[in-house]
Design a protein around this motif. Structure first.
Motif, PDB file in Angstrom:
ATOM      1  N   VAL A 263       4.830   1.240  -3.805  1.00  0.00           N
ATOM      2  CA  VAL A 263       5.189   0.267  -2.771  1.00  0.00           C
ATOM      3  C   VAL A 263       4.253  -0.929  -2.837  1.00  0.00           C
ATOM      4  O   VAL A 263       4.685  -2.096  -2.813  1.00  0.00           O
ATOM      5  CB  VAL A 263       5.140   0.911  -1.371  1.00  0.00           C
ATOM      6  N   VAL A 264       2.961  -0.656  -2.920  1.00  0.00           N
ATOM      7  CA  VAL A 264       1.974  -1.737  -2.999  1.00  0.00           C
ATOM      8  C   VAL A 264       2.205  -2.575  -4.255  1.00  0.00           C
ATOM      9  O   VAL A 264       2.262  -3.814  -4.196  1.00  0.00           O
ATOM     10  CB  VAL A 264       0.540  -1.169  -2.986  1.00  0.00           C
ATOM     11  N   ILE A 265       2.357  -1.888  -5.394  1.00  0.00           N
ATOM     12  CA  ILE A 265       2.560  -2.607  -6.656  1.00  0.00           C
ATOM     13  C   ILE A 265       3.873  -3.380  -6.638  1.00  0.00           C
ATOM     14  O   ILE A 265       3.933  -4.549  -7.047  1.00  0.00           O
ATOM     15  CB  ILE A 265       2.526  -1.612  -7.837  1.00  0.00           C
ATOM     16  N   GLY A 266       4.943  -2.748  -6.138  1.00  0.00           N
ATOM     17  CA  GLY A 266       6.246  -3.411  -6.110  1.00  0.00           C
ATOM     18  C   GLY A 266       6.248  -4.660  -5.248  1.00  0.00           C
ATOM     19  O   GLY A 266       6.886  -5.669  -5.591  1.00  0.00           O
ATOM     20  N   ARG A 267       5.514  -4.634  -4.150  1.00  0.00           N
ATOM     21  CA  ARG A 267       5.481  -5.791  -3.262  1.00  0.00           C
ATOM     22  C   ARG A 267       4.509  -6.870  -3.727  1.00  0.00           C
ATOM     23  O   ARG A 267       4.439  -7.944  -3.134  1.00  0.00           O
ATOM     24  CB  ARG A 267       5.171  -5.337  -1.831  1.00  0.00           C
ATOM     25  N   MET A 268       3.758  -6.579  -4.779  1.00  0.00           N
ATOM     26  CA  MET A 268       2.902  -7.612  -5.386  1.00  0.00           C
ATOM     27  C   MET A 268       3.623  -8.373  -6.486  1.00  0.00           C
ATOM     28  O   MET A 268       3.044  -9.286  -7.080  1.00  0.00           O
ATOM     29  CB  MET A 268       1.624  -6.977  -5.931  1.00  0.00           C
ATOM     30  N   ALA A 402      -8.078   6.030  -1.315  1.00  0.00           N
ATOM     31  CA  ALA A 402      -7.441   5.176  -2.311  1.00  0.00           C
ATOM     32  C   ALA A 402      -6.328   4.302  -1.732  1.00  0.00           C
ATOM     33  O   ALA A 402      -6.298   3.079  -1.947  1.00  0.00           O
ATOM     34  CB  ALA A 402      -6.899   6.032  -3.463  1.00  0.00           C
ATOM     35  N   LEU A 403      -5.401   4.915  -1.001  1.00  0.00           N
ATOM     36  CA  LEU A 403      -4.266   4.145  -0.484  1.00  0.00           C
ATOM     37  C   LEU A 403      -4.661   3.075   0.536  1.00  0.00           C
ATOM     38  O   LEU A 403      -4.196   1.931   0.425  1.00  0.00           O
ATOM     39  CB  LEU A 403      -3.221   5.096   0.120  1.00  0.00           C
ATOM     40  N   ALA A 409      -6.405  -4.371  -0.242  1.00  0.00           N
ATOM     41  CA  ALA A 409      -6.747  -5.276  -1.339  1.00  0.00           C
ATOM     42  C   ALA A 409      -5.523  -5.989  -1.894  1.00  0.00           C
ATOM     43  O   ALA A 409      -5.575  -7.182  -2.225  1.00  0.00           O
ATOM     44  CB  ALA A 409      -7.447  -4.496  -2.450  1.00  0.00           C
ATOM     45  N   GLY A 410      -4.400  -5.272  -1.992  1.00  0.00           N
ATOM     46  CA  GLY A 410      -3.212  -5.863  -2.604  1.00  0.00           C
ATOM     47  C   GLY A 410      -2.375  -6.705  -1.676  1.00  0.00           C
ATOM     48  O   GLY A 410      -1.884  -7.775  -2.070  1.00  0.00           O
ATOM     49  N   VAL A 420      -6.830  -4.061  -7.694  1.00  0.00           N
ATOM     50  CA  VAL A 420      -5.949  -3.270  -6.841  1.00  0.00           C
ATOM     51  C   VAL A 420      -5.588  -1.961  -7.540  1.00  0.00           C
ATOM     52  O   VAL A 420      -5.602  -0.884  -6.930  1.00  0.00           O
ATOM     53  CB  VAL A 420      -4.675  -4.061  -6.481  1.00  0.00           C
ATOM     54  N   PHE A 421      -5.281  -2.041  -8.829  1.00  0.00           N
ATOM     55  CA  PHE A 421      -4.935  -0.856  -9.605  1.00  0.00           C
ATOM     56  C   PHE A 421      -6.083   0.150  -9.599  1.00  0.00           C
ATOM     57  O   PHE A 421      -5.873   1.360  -9.422  1.00  0.00           O
ATOM     58  CB  PHE A 421      -4.603  -1.267 -11.044  1.00  0.00           C
ATOM     59  N   PHE A 422      -7.320  -0.343  -9.767  1.00  0.00           N
ATOM     60  CA  PHE A 422      -8.484   0.552  -9.760  1.00  0.00           C
ATOM     61  C   PHE A 422      -8.625   1.271  -8.418  1.00  0.00           C
ATOM     62  O   PHE A 422      -8.841   2.483  -8.367  1.00  0.00           O
ATOM     63  CB  PHE A 422      -9.753  -0.239 -10.058  1.00  0.00           C
ATOM     64  N   LEU A 423      -8.487   0.521  -7.337  1.00  0.00           N
ATOM     65  CA  LEU A 423      -8.631   1.122  -6.017  1.00  0.00           C
ATOM     66  C   LEU A 423      -7.538   2.157  -5.754  1.00  0.00           C
ATOM     67  O   LEU A 423      -7.798   3.215  -5.187  1.00  0.00           O
ATOM     68  CB  LEU A 423      -8.614   0.039  -4.945  1.00  0.00           C
ATOM     69  N   LEU A 424      -6.311   1.853  -6.174  1.00  0.00           N
ATOM     70  CA  LEU A 424      -5.203   2.771  -5.951  1.00  0.00           C
ATOM     71  C   LEU A 424      -5.373   4.080  -6.720  1.00  0.00           C
ATOM     72  O   LEU A 424      -4.821   5.114  -6.325  1.00  0.00           O
ATOM     73  CB  LEU A 424      -3.879   2.106  -6.339  1.00  0.00           C
ATOM     74  N   ARG A 425      -6.115   4.049  -7.817  1.00  0.00           N
ATOM     75  CA  ARG A 425      -6.317   5.247  -8.633  1.00  0.00           C
ATOM     76  C   ARG A 425      -7.727   5.824  -8.510  1.00  0.00           C
ATOM     77  O   ARG A 425      -8.057   6.799  -9.200  1.00  0.00           O
ATOM     78  CB  ARG A 425      -6.055   4.914 -10.114  1.00  0.00           C
ATOM     79  N   SER A 426      -8.546   5.277  -7.632  1.00  0.00           N
ATOM     80  CA  SER A 426      -9.959   5.676  -7.560  1.00  0.00           C
ATOM     81  C   SER A 426     -10.152   7.081  -7.014  1.00  0.00           C
ATOM     82  O   SER A 426     -11.238   7.657  -7.134  1.00  0.00           O
ATOM     83  CB  SER A 426     -10.739   4.679  -6.699  1.00  0.00           C
ATOM     84  N   ASP A 427      -9.122   7.659  -6.396  1.00  0.00           N
ATOM     85  CA  ASP A 427      -9.267   9.032  -5.887  1.00  0.00           C
ATOM     86  C   ASP A 427      -9.565  10.029  -6.998  1.00  0.00           C
ATOM     87  O   ASP A 427     -10.181  11.081  -6.748  1.00  0.00           O
ATOM     88  CB  ASP A 427      -8.009   9.452  -5.126  1.00  0.00           C
ATOM     89  N   GLU A 428      -9.158   9.715  -8.238  1.00  0.00           N
ATOM     90  CA  GLU A 428      -9.425  10.618  -9.357  1.00  0.00           C
ATOM     91  C   GLU A 428     -10.929  10.857  -9.527  1.00  0.00           C
ATOM     92  O   GLU A 428     -11.354  11.968  -9.868  1.00  0.00           O
ATOM     93  CB  GLU A 428      -8.853  10.043 -10.662  1.00  0.00           C
ATOM     94  N   ILE A 429     -11.731   9.833  -9.278  1.00  0.00           N
ATOM     95  CA  ILE A 429     -13.180   9.957  -9.451  1.00  0.00           C
ATOM     96  C   ILE A 429     -13.755  10.955  -8.453  1.00  0.00           C
ATOM     97  O   ILE A 429     -14.514  11.858  -8.807  1.00  0.00           O
ATOM     98  CB  ILE A 429     -13.846   8.580  -9.287  1.00  0.00           C
TER      99      ILE A 429
END
Length: 452
Positions: A263-268, A402-403, A409-410, A420-429
């Motif tokens: 949703v975040v990526i699509g609206r960017m 992350a979300l 950010a986005g 924005v991509f890093f923050l959205l995937r940062s939960d992996e860390i």
């Protein structure tokens, strides 16, 4: 490093189970890549539309994995005890639950496609193409779910080669019909995204036929029969629900969270959406071995616990921790090398190319942590029945870290796509740090087949 010097049976088992699963994953990714390559030739709008539309399939697929996940833990440990009749009952229950869930997703695709697409984008052209795709592909959801769940459950008893045959047939059928129907070759009409959807539906039917033949005529370990669907066992239901609900909840939370990422990526913008769809295929490609080892870890550790070898299960979990680190580093390097070639294969604007390169570099780093999360959480911790802990970790770091940061950010702060991509995937860390601590404490290890 002495962990790598003994237990040859472990490495033989790991290779025997992980290699066919990795090959199956590779074939599955090749199917997705051929879809994006061919539809991508139609334009970024069509590529973005099918990418968003397939979020529904992704959510269904992840839910199916969760439904099969509880079954896998039970089957792996019961297989260690060679209690075959109980395994049949677990399979029957899992197939019924999976079918019910898939039918719900079909209703969304066939009846409410515009409402679903509108969640992710405001671009009416993208929504229109996405609706065309969903109104066809929705018919294949129940077939795909039954096939994928059956294959996942077979892995728990070490039956993995059939998945290669099933998905190899799928690759040939899907790719051939994509070429014919999307572009109007060999006298067929040019159907565009609708042609891609029809090709995928035909591939799903082909998968089901191959698997059905195997189950009826070739499968010798479990010998599941349709009459097993009528079986009933209250004790087993309680165990299944106790194990499955955390895993299903985990997969629902994770898949819904990933949908919110979209949703975040699509609206960017369309450029970010198209770039992300390309990176997604690349990431799936470089992590096929990681997911193969993750599935093998669940089977091996689960079988070891079920057989009562608890000290050996501890040793094997530590080996898998080291293996996940090395596989993550390898996947990171491959991502950095392969991303320029992958991006060059698509018909993209300069803006989309720039975004695709930048998020691929960020994604390469995160792949190291993704490897640890997959093998350690999905494999080792679930094998010991630690689904509640995995659910808690997924929920906290995805939904509370992350979300929210990615959304702000986005859509509020206007940060760049790679940030924005890093923050959205940062939960992996953060998931990796916590799961590693959990594994080393061994509180996750228990035999869940012991009768109440």
């Amino acid at each position: 490093m002495r962990l790598f010097e003994k237990d040859r049976a472990f490495y033989r088992m790991l290779a025997t189970i992980a290699a066919p699963i990795a090959l199956q994953n590779l074939i599955t990714v090749m199917v997705a890549m051929m879809d994006t390559l061919m539809i991508g030739q139609l334009g970024e709008v069509q590529l973005s539309a099918t990418s968003i539309a397939n979020q529904l399939w992704f959510m269904m697929n992840v839910l199916g994995f969760g439904i099969a996940g509880g079954a896998n833990v039970l089957i792996a440990q019961y297989w260690g005890k060679q209690e075959i009749p109980i395994i049949r009952r677990v399979e029957a229950l899992t197939l019924k639950v999976g079918l019910a869930a898939a039918l719900c997703f079909s209703v969304v695709a066939l009846v409410f496609p515009r409402q679903f697409m509108s969640i992710f984008t405001l671009d009416q052209e993208v929504i229109s193409y996405g609706c065309q795709y969903l109104r066809i592909i929705g018919y294949s959801y129940p077939i795909y779910t039954l096939v994928s769940i059956s294959i996942i459950m077979l892995r728990s008893v070490g039956t993995v080669n059939i998945s290669v045959a099933v998905y190899l047939v799928s690759l040939v059928v899907n790719t051939s019909l994509n070429y014919i129907l999307i572009f109007g070759k060999l006298g067929a009409p040019r159907l565009g995204v609708q042609g891609g959807a029809i090709a995928t539906c035909c591939a799903r039917v082909a998968e089901a036929l191959v698997l059905l033949y195997y189950l009826v005529f070739r499968e010798k370990k479990i010998r599941f029969h349709w009459r097993d669907l009528l079986s009933n066992n209250a004790m087993l239901y309680r165990k299944y629900v106790t194990l499955s609900l955390p895993i299903i909840g985990n997969e629902l939370i994770w898949s819904t969270g990933n949908a919110m990422v979209s949703v975040v990526i699509g609206r960017m913008g369309t450029s970010f959406t198209a770039a992300n769809s390309i990176y997604t295929v690349l990431n799936q490609l470089v992590t096929v071995v990681i997911f193969g080892v993750g599935n093998a870890a669940l089977t091996i550790v689960g079988n070891t616990i079920g057989a009562g070898h608890y000290d050996l299960a501890k040793e094997r979990s530590k080996r898998l921790l080291w293996i996940s680190i090395w596989l993550g580093l390898a996947a990171c390097a491959i991502t950095l090398v392969a991303s320029p070639l992958m991006i060059s294969m698509y018909n993209l604007t300069a803006e989309t190319i720039q975004i695709a390169h930048s998020i691929s570099r960020v994604g390469a780093l995160l792949t190291i942590f993704q490897s640890l999360a997959v093998i350690d959480m999905v494999g080792v911790l679930r094998a010991g029945g630690d689904g509640n802990f995995v659910l808690l970790v997924e929920t906290v770091f995805l939904w509370l870290e992350a979300l929210p940061l990615g959304f702000l950010a986005g859509l509020k702060w206007g940060w760049s796509a790679p940030m924005v991509f890093f923050l959205l995937r940062s939960d992996e860390i953060f998931k990796t740090l916590v799961s590693t601590w959990r594994i080393c404490g061994f509180k996750w290890l228990r035999d869940i087949t012991v009768r109440d």
